[in-house]
Design a protein around this motif. Structure first.
Motif, PDB file in Angstrom:
ATOM      1  N   ALA A  63     -23.867  19.483 -23.003  1.00  0.00           N
ATOM      2  CA  ALA A  63     -24.380  20.701 -22.374  1.00  0.00           C
ATOM      3  C   ALA A  63     -25.398  20.390 -21.281  1.00  0.00           C
ATOM      4  CB  ALA A  63     -25.007  21.600 -23.435  1.00  0.00           C
ATOM      5  N   PHE A  64     -26.264  19.415 -21.493  1.00  0.00           N
ATOM      6  CA  PHE A  64     -27.273  19.084 -20.486  1.00  0.00           C
ATOM      7  C   PHE A  64     -26.632  18.506 -19.232  1.00  0.00           C
ATOM      8  CE2 PHE A  64     -30.059  15.861 -18.560  1.00  0.00           C
ATOM      9  CZ  PHE A  64     -31.065  16.700 -18.109  1.00  0.00           C
ATOM     10  N   LEU A  65     -25.676  17.608 -19.421  1.00  0.00           N
ATOM     11  CA  LEU A  65     -25.070  16.938 -18.274  1.00  0.00           C
ATOM     12  C   LEU A  65     -24.123  17.852 -17.490  1.00  0.00           C
ATOM     13  CD1 LEU A  65     -24.441  13.410 -19.742  1.00  0.00           C
ATOM     14  CD2 LEU A  65     -26.231  14.139 -18.179  1.00  0.00           C
ATOM     15  N   ARG A  66     -23.647  18.935 -18.103  1.00  0.00           N
ATOM     16  CA  ARG A  66     -22.803  19.875 -17.376  1.00  0.00           C
ATOM     17  C   ARG A  66     -23.546  20.489 -16.201  1.00  0.00           C
ATOM     18  NH1 ARG A  66     -21.009  23.648 -21.592  1.00  0.00           N
ATOM     19  NH2 ARG A  66     -21.139  21.884 -22.977  1.00  0.00           N
ATOM     20  N   ARG A  67     -24.849  20.656 -16.350  1.00  0.00           N
ATOM     21  CA  ARG A  67     -25.662  21.206 -15.256  1.00  0.00           C
ATOM     22  C   ARG A  67     -25.747  20.233 -14.084  1.00  0.00           C
ATOM     23  NH1 ARG A  67     -30.362  22.691 -19.281  1.00  0.00           N
ATOM     24  NH2 ARG A  67     -29.236  24.213 -20.517  1.00  0.00           N
ATOM     25  N   CYS A  68     -25.649  18.956 -14.377  1.00  0.00           N
ATOM     26  CA  CYS A  68     -25.747  17.929 -13.341  1.00  0.00           C
ATOM     27  C   CYS A  68     -24.377  17.554 -12.770  1.00  0.00           C
ATOM     28  CB  CYS A  68     -26.405  16.678 -13.911  1.00  0.00           C
ATOM     29  SG  CYS A  68     -28.037  16.967 -14.579  1.00  0.00           S
ATOM     30  N   ALA A  69     -23.345  18.264 -13.165  1.00  0.00           N
ATOM     31  CA  ALA A  69     -21.968  17.913 -12.791  1.00  0.00           C
ATOM     32  C   ALA A  69     -21.750  17.759 -11.290  1.00  0.00           C
ATOM     33  CB  ALA A  69     -20.994  18.925 -13.368  1.00  0.00           C
ATOM     34  N   PHE A 112     -23.520  16.421  -9.087  1.00  0.00           N
ATOM     35  CA  PHE A 112     -23.995  15.111  -8.651  1.00  0.00           C
ATOM     36  C   PHE A 112     -23.168  13.970  -9.240  1.00  0.00           C
ATOM     37  CE2 PHE A 112     -27.788  17.855  -8.737  1.00  0.00           C
ATOM     38  CZ  PHE A 112     -28.046  17.863  -7.373  1.00  0.00           C
ATOM     39  N   LEU A 113     -22.420  14.258 -10.278  1.00  0.00           N
ATOM     40  CA  LEU A 113     -21.700  13.222 -11.015  1.00  0.00           C
ATOM     41  C   LEU A 113     -20.207  13.214 -10.738  1.00  0.00           C
ATOM     42  CD1 LEU A 113     -23.505  13.702 -14.439  1.00  0.00           C
ATOM     43  CD2 LEU A 113     -24.041  12.035 -12.671  1.00  0.00           C
ATOM     44  N   THR A 114     -19.781  13.790  -9.612  1.00  0.00           N
ATOM     45  CA  THR A 114     -18.344  13.917  -9.360  1.00  0.00           C
ATOM     46  C   THR A 114     -17.753  12.778  -8.544  1.00  0.00           C
ATOM     47  OG1 THR A 114     -18.822  15.284  -7.425  1.00  0.00           O
ATOM     48  CG2 THR A 114     -18.385  16.423  -9.515  1.00  0.00           C
ATOM     49  N   HIS A 115     -18.560  11.985  -7.888  1.00  0.00           N
ATOM     50  CA  HIS A 115     -18.000  10.917  -7.060  1.00  0.00           C
ATOM     51  C   HIS A 115     -17.268   9.909  -7.940  1.00  0.00           C
ATOM     52  CE1 HIS A 115     -17.744   7.622  -4.168  1.00  0.00           C
ATOM     53  NE2 HIS A 115     -17.833   8.574  -3.255  1.00  0.00           N
ATOM     54  N   ASN A 170     -16.613   6.756  -7.651  1.00  0.00           N
ATOM     55  CA  ASN A 170     -17.190   5.420  -7.825  1.00  0.00           C
ATOM     56  C   ASN A 170     -18.229   5.375  -8.945  1.00  0.00           C
ATOM     57  OD1 ASN A 170     -15.851   3.637  -6.248  1.00  0.00           O
ATOM     58  ND2 ASN A 170     -17.309   3.661  -4.568  1.00  0.00           N
ATOM     59  N   LEU A 171     -18.768   6.520  -9.327  1.00  0.00           N
ATOM     60  CA  LEU A 171     -19.731   6.531 -10.430  1.00  0.00           C
ATOM     61  C   LEU A 171     -19.079   6.169 -11.753  1.00  0.00           C
ATOM     62  CD1 LEU A 171     -21.749   9.758  -9.589  1.00  0.00           C
ATOM     63  CD2 LEU A 171     -22.428   7.393  -9.202  1.00  0.00           C
ATOM     64  N   TRP A 172     -17.756   6.308 -11.841  1.00  0.00           N
ATOM     65  CA  TRP A 172     -17.043   6.081 -13.090  1.00  0.00           C
ATOM     66  C   TRP A 172     -15.951   5.026 -12.960  1.00  0.00           C
ATOM     67  CZ3 TRP A 172     -20.092   8.377 -16.232  1.00  0.00           C
ATOM     68  CH2 TRP A 172     -20.788   9.505 -15.802  1.00  0.00           C
ATOM     69  N   HIS A 173     -15.630   4.632 -11.744  1.00  0.00           N
ATOM     70  CA  HIS A 173     -14.519   3.717 -11.513  1.00  0.00           C
ATOM     71  C   HIS A 173     -14.929   2.289 -11.832  1.00  0.00           C
ATOM     72  CE1 HIS A 173     -10.613   2.840  -9.922  1.00  0.00           C
ATOM     73  NE2 HIS A 173     -11.104   1.929  -9.115  1.00  0.00           N
ATOM     74  N   LEU A 174     -14.026   1.554 -12.469  1.00  0.00           N
ATOM     75  CA  LEU A 174     -14.303   0.162 -12.814  1.00  0.00           C
ATOM     76  C   LEU A 174     -13.595  -0.756 -11.824  1.00  0.00           C
ATOM     77  CD1 LEU A 174     -13.947   0.278 -16.690  1.00  0.00           C
ATOM     78  CD2 LEU A 174     -16.037   0.023 -15.367  1.00  0.00           C
ATOM     79  N   PHE A 207     -26.328   5.367  -4.257  1.00  0.00           N
ATOM     80  CA  PHE A 207     -25.526   4.260  -3.737  1.00  0.00           C
ATOM     81  C   PHE A 207     -24.061   4.343  -4.154  1.00  0.00           C
ATOM     82  CE2 PHE A 207     -29.716   1.888  -3.812  1.00  0.00           C
ATOM     83  CZ  PHE A 207     -29.875   1.964  -2.441  1.00  0.00           C
ATOM     84  N   ARG A 208     -23.742   5.306  -5.014  1.00  0.00           N
ATOM     85  CA  ARG A 208     -22.375   5.537  -5.500  1.00  0.00           C
ATOM     86  C   ARG A 208     -21.773   4.283  -6.130  1.00  0.00           C
ATOM     87  NH1 ARG A 208     -21.098   9.339  -0.511  1.00  0.00           N
ATOM     88  NH2 ARG A 208     -21.767  11.265  -1.481  1.00  0.00           N
ATOM     89  N   VAL A 209     -22.509   3.782  -7.125  1.00  0.00           N
ATOM     90  CA  VAL A 209     -22.048   2.637  -7.903  1.00  0.00           C
ATOM     91  C   VAL A 209     -21.862   3.100  -9.342  1.00  0.00           C
ATOM     92  CG1 VAL A 209     -23.114   0.917  -6.395  1.00  0.00           C
ATOM     93  CG2 VAL A 209     -24.415   1.840  -8.308  1.00  0.00           C
TER      94      VAL A 209
END
Length: 183
Positions: free
Chosen positions: A20-26, A28-31, A33-37, A71-73
């Motif tokens: 629930a907390f991180l849904r508000r920050c969604a 900012f967390l859509t790029h 590269n933030l999740w890509h390995l 930095f989108r890492v």
């Protein structure tokens, strides 16, 4: 680095979406590269985590998150990269940073002996934090310069090690694949 191993340890995007907390920050967390390995994203994430691990106090994870987004890492790698500094390793890291800072600033003649580190009293945490801050302030400029220099050195070393290790792993996998085809 093997992706399967990293995927087993790192949280997925879906588990974070359910928080629930991180849904508000969604936004900012859509790029991706933030999740890509991939080699660059993981190496950058580790560099950010190692640099932020040298930040004094409990702001390491917050700063690693902000810098990973900027930095989108890889965000989870950046957060986990801060865990090298903990109550057992922070004093040796700061002593090394102080020595590096003295070397850089040329402060060899002044204060040759490091004052003893204060004891942490868990019953009065506020006083302990103040004692640690006072101890760090007595170390002055060499410590401040050394922390920044050590953070940069750790970040560069971490970035280089991941880039090299990932490349060697890929070359090894290619070599094994060629051997299997030839056999």
């Amino acid at each position: 680095m093997p992706r399967k191993l990293l995927r087993r340890w790192l949280p997925t995007r879906e588990t974070l979406d359910n928080n629930a907390f991180l849904r508000r920050c969604a936004p900012f967390l859509t790029h991706h590269n933030l999740w890509h390995l991939n080699r660059h994203s993981v190496a950058g994430g580790l560099a950010v985590g190692l640099a932020c691990g040298m930040i004094p106090g409990p702001l390491q994870i917050l700063n690693a998150t902000i810098l990973a987004i900027l930095f989108r890492v890889n965000l989870p790698v950046a957060i986990f990269g801060t865990f090298f500094s903990n109550p057992f390793t922070i004093v040796p890291l700061y002593i090394a940073a102080y020595g590096l800072g003295r070397l850089i600033t040329g402060a060899n003649g002044t204060q040759a002996v490091i004052p003893p580190a204060p004891e942490t009293q868990w019953s009065d945490l506020g006083a302990s934090v103040q004692a640690w801050l006072d101890w760090m302030l007595t170390l002055g400029t060499p410590l401040a310069v050394g922390i920044v220099a050590l953070a940069l050195l750790l970040a560069l070393a971490g970035y280089g090690v991941v880039q090299l290790g990932w490349r060697l792993h890929v070359l090894h996998a290619l070599r094994l694949r060629r051997q299997r085809r030839g056999a």
